[in-house]
Design a protein around this motif. Sequence first.
Motif, short mmCIF file in Angstrom:
data_model
loop_
_atom_site.label_atom_id
_atom_site.label_comp_id
_atom_site.label_asym_id
_atom_site.label_seq_id
_atom_site.Cartn_x
_atom_site.Cartn_y
_atom_site.Cartn_z
N GLN A 239 2.64 3.15 -7.79
CA GLN A 239 3.78 1.87 -9.03
C GLN A 239 4.22 1.14 -7.89
OE1 GLN A 239 6.82 3.27 -10.91
NE2 GLN A 239 5.49 5.22 -11.91
N GLY A 240 4.08 1.54 -6.00
CA GLY A 240 4.07 0.13 -5.38
C GLY A 240 5.47 0.55 -5.75
N ASN A 241 6.67 -0.88 -4.52
CA ASN A 241 7.67 -1.26 -4.68
C ASN A 241 8.17 -2.31 -5.29
OD1 ASN A 241 7.54 0.47 -1.55
ND2 ASN A 241 8.65 1.78 -2.99
N VAL A 242 9.11 -1.85 -6.30
CA VAL A 242 9.43 -3.67 -6.63
C VAL A 242 10.23 -4.05 -5.83
CG1 VAL A 242 11.53 -2.91 -7.60
CG2 VAL A 242 10.62 -4.52 -8.61
N PHE A 243 10.88 -3.66 -5.07
CA PHE A 243 11.53 -4.51 -4.07
C PHE A 243 10.51 -4.70 -2.43
CE2 PHE A 243 14.70 -4.59 -7.47
CZ PHE A 243 14.52 -6.55 -7.27
N GLY A 244 9.56 -4.27 -2.28
CA GLY A 244 9.51 -3.68 -1.11
C GLY A 244 8.75 -4.54 -0.20
N LYS A 245 9.02 -4.51 1.08
CA LYS A 245 8.53 -5.63 1.83
C LYS A 245 7.33 -6.44 2.11
CE LYS A 245 13.16 -5.08 4.20
NZ LYS A 245 13.83 -3.95 2.50
N ASN A 246 6.55 -5.14 2.52
CA ASN A 246 5.40 -6.00 2.45
C ASN A 246 4.23 -6.10 0.81
OD1 ASN A 246 5.89 -5.51 5.42
ND2 ASN A 246 5.83 -3.56 4.34
N TRP A 247 3.70 -6.61 1.71
CA TRP A 247 2.10 -7.28 0.05
C TRP A 247 1.20 -5.76 0.86
CZ3 TRP A 247 1.94 -10.15 -3.58
CH2 TRP A 247 1.31 -10.00 -5.00
N ILE A 248 1.00 -4.87 -0.24
CA ILE A 248 0.03 -4.05 0.55
C ILE A 248 -0.47 -3.57 -0.86
CG2 ILE A 248 -0.70 -1.80 1.50
CD1 ILE A 248 1.91 -2.72 3.75
N PRO A 249 -1.43 -4.35 -1.57
CA PRO A 249 -1.59 -4.06 -2.53
C PRO A 249 -3.05 -2.81 -3.03
CG PRO A 249 -3.45 -5.93 -1.96
CD PRO A 249 -2.37 -5.42 -0.97
N ALA A 250 -2.80 -1.77 -3.73
CA ALA A 250 -3.27 -0.54 -3.63
C ALA A 250 -5.11 -0.87 -4.21
CB ALA A 250 -2.80 -0.07 -5.75
N GLU A 251 -5.14 0.21 -3.80
CA GLU A 251 -7.19 0.44 -4.41
C GLU A 251 -7.34 1.48 -4.80
OE1 GLU A 251 -9.70 1.31 -1.57
OE2 GLU A 251 -10.44 -0.85 -1.43
N CYS A 252 -7.87 1.69 -6.21
CA CYS A 252 -8.53 3.71 -6.30
C CYS A 252 -9.78 3.69 -6.44
CB CYS A 252 -8.48 3.24 -8.27
SG CYS A 252 -6.30 1.88 -8.50
N ASP A 253 -9.64 5.17 -5.60
CA ASP A 253 -10.75 5.05 -4.91
C ASP A 253 -11.24 6.78 -5.51
OD1 ASP A 253 -9.08 6.82 -3.76
OD2 ASP A 253 -10.12 7.83 -2.47
N VAL A 254 -12.36 6.35 -6.07
CA VAL A 254 -13.16 7.67 -7.36
C VAL A 254 -14.30 8.12 -7.21
CG1 VAL A 254 -13.37 5.93 -9.65
CG2 VAL A 254 -12.83 8.49 -9.46
N SER A 255 -15.15 9.09 -7.49
CA SER A 255 -16.45 8.81 -7.87
C SER A 255 -17.01 9.44 -9.26
CB SER A 255 -16.70 10.52 -6.33
OG SER A 255 -17.90 11.00 -6.74
N ILE A 256 -18.23 9.04 -8.85
CA ILE A 256 -19.32 9.23 -10.00
C ILE A 256 -19.68 10.57 -10.50
CG2 ILE A 256 -21.54 8.73 -9.40
CD1 ILE A 256 -22.23 6.35 -11.36
N ARG A 257 -19.26 11.38 -9.13
CA ARG A 257 -19.29 12.63 -9.93
C ARG A 257 -18.63 13.51 -9.09
NH1 ARG A 257 -25.08 14.57 -8.65
NH2 ARG A 257 -26.03 12.83 -9.28
N PRO A 258 -18.04 14.63 -9.23
CA PRO A 258 -16.73 15.39 -9.08
C PRO A 258 -16.58 15.84 -7.62
CG PRO A 258 -18.43 16.93 -10.40
CD PRO A 258 -18.68 15.80 -10.44
#
Length: 450
Positions: A239-258
């Motif tokens: 979720q990040g932090n609503v008043f977080g001090k740094n701009w650090i966007p999320a990256e979602c990693d996932v595999s096409i296989r198990p």
Amino acid sequence: MAQKTVPPLPSADQLAWSDMEIYLFIHFGPNTFSGKEWGSGNELASSFNPSALDCRQWCRIAKAAGAKGIIITAKHHDGFCLWPSAYSTHTVAYSPWENGRGDVLKNLSEACKEYGLKMGVYLSPWDRNHPAYGTVAYNSIFENMMREVVKNYGPFFEFWWDGANGEGPDGKKQNYDWRTYEQTLRTIAPHTIIFSDIGPDARWAGNEKGYAGETNWNLLDTAGFKRGEGAPPQDTLQQGNVFGKNWIPAECDVSIRPGWFYHTAEDSLVKSPQTLFELYMKSVGRGANLLLNVPPDTRGLINEKDSASLMGFKKLRDENFRHNLLQDALFSFNQNGIQYKNSLLADDDESTFIKTGIGEKGGVTFQFKQPIMLNCIELQEPIAFGQRVMTFSLMLHLKDHTIIEIKGTTIGHKRLISFPRQEITSFDLVIHSSKNDPLISTVKAFLLND
Ligand code: FUL
């Protein structure tokens, strides 16, 4: 008049990175041949011997799938280097592949250039092979490897520092010199996005299943946290932090296989186009980026099953998002009565941002001439000015009746809100709470295939 900003703000490189939305992950190395997920580091270099390695095939498929780049495991935890590093003897140079003269990173960097893709590297700090691991000397070896790959195969759009570490109580323990690693990368690759659990430029979304939190702030507080074990809790990363001090966007990693690496036994378990589309809605559609792993097989090729699924995924995105229902329909803002075409809305043209107020009175209404059927609305904030919206509602109306109110929290780079299909004549976008005045850069509506 120039917009006021609400810091923290993204850098120009972070903005460009957010616009990439989807790129592929390539896990490839001795594990591809041993069937393991975490090699012990004792694998023989002679086990690495792809029969038909072709990075152009990876790029051709990535391009056709609409991915904007490829990140490769230049070195996974087993320590094997996919380039002939001068700082290790556990590399492609000691393998039979191309008689030890092959270089996967070189092939990939050339192919990425040819296909107009950006390249990134994953370099595991945890190294189960290197004799210097666990000593101070390893820190400079890791730095030298970073210098080597940046110099020979860069520029990279992203550099991936994996947080996994299974050192164990009796094994070697490395004190990573993160500060110097970061300074080194910043100096030699100032435009490269540095990814780790806590950034500094992009963060892990807290799971390896490919989704971000429904609430997803591009902001994060990192003070007191570490990479790996000491990382923030999973829900904070999601979720990040609503008043977080740094701009650090999320990256979602996932595999096409198990698994992250290719295993023949998983050929029947490749995720379907529909599953990938659902992950897209929960990653890119929640303002994060999607890093989709597609591991080459023992030939060194992306398997037919995976590429078929990727093409199906692309087709679903194309079909579902081809027709913006707001594109042709004239709609009005109740604020000023001016009629806009949605195509006028663009991140880079401030005059066209929708400046909503806060609360129902400040909402904007999108009125259609004819009833339309829809089940998805896309919203974007112009994040260059800061992420602002905290809560919003979409109120869907058929003539005088409100059919449904959909509540949401963050918007950020992109928010795709889907709901059961409805016939409507108008909808309102109401921002309930926001940091400073809310700004919306894009509103689109779609009828996705059920
Ligand atoms: C994890 C690693 O341990 C897995 O092997 C994989 O590389 C994944 C992307 O990150 O931390």
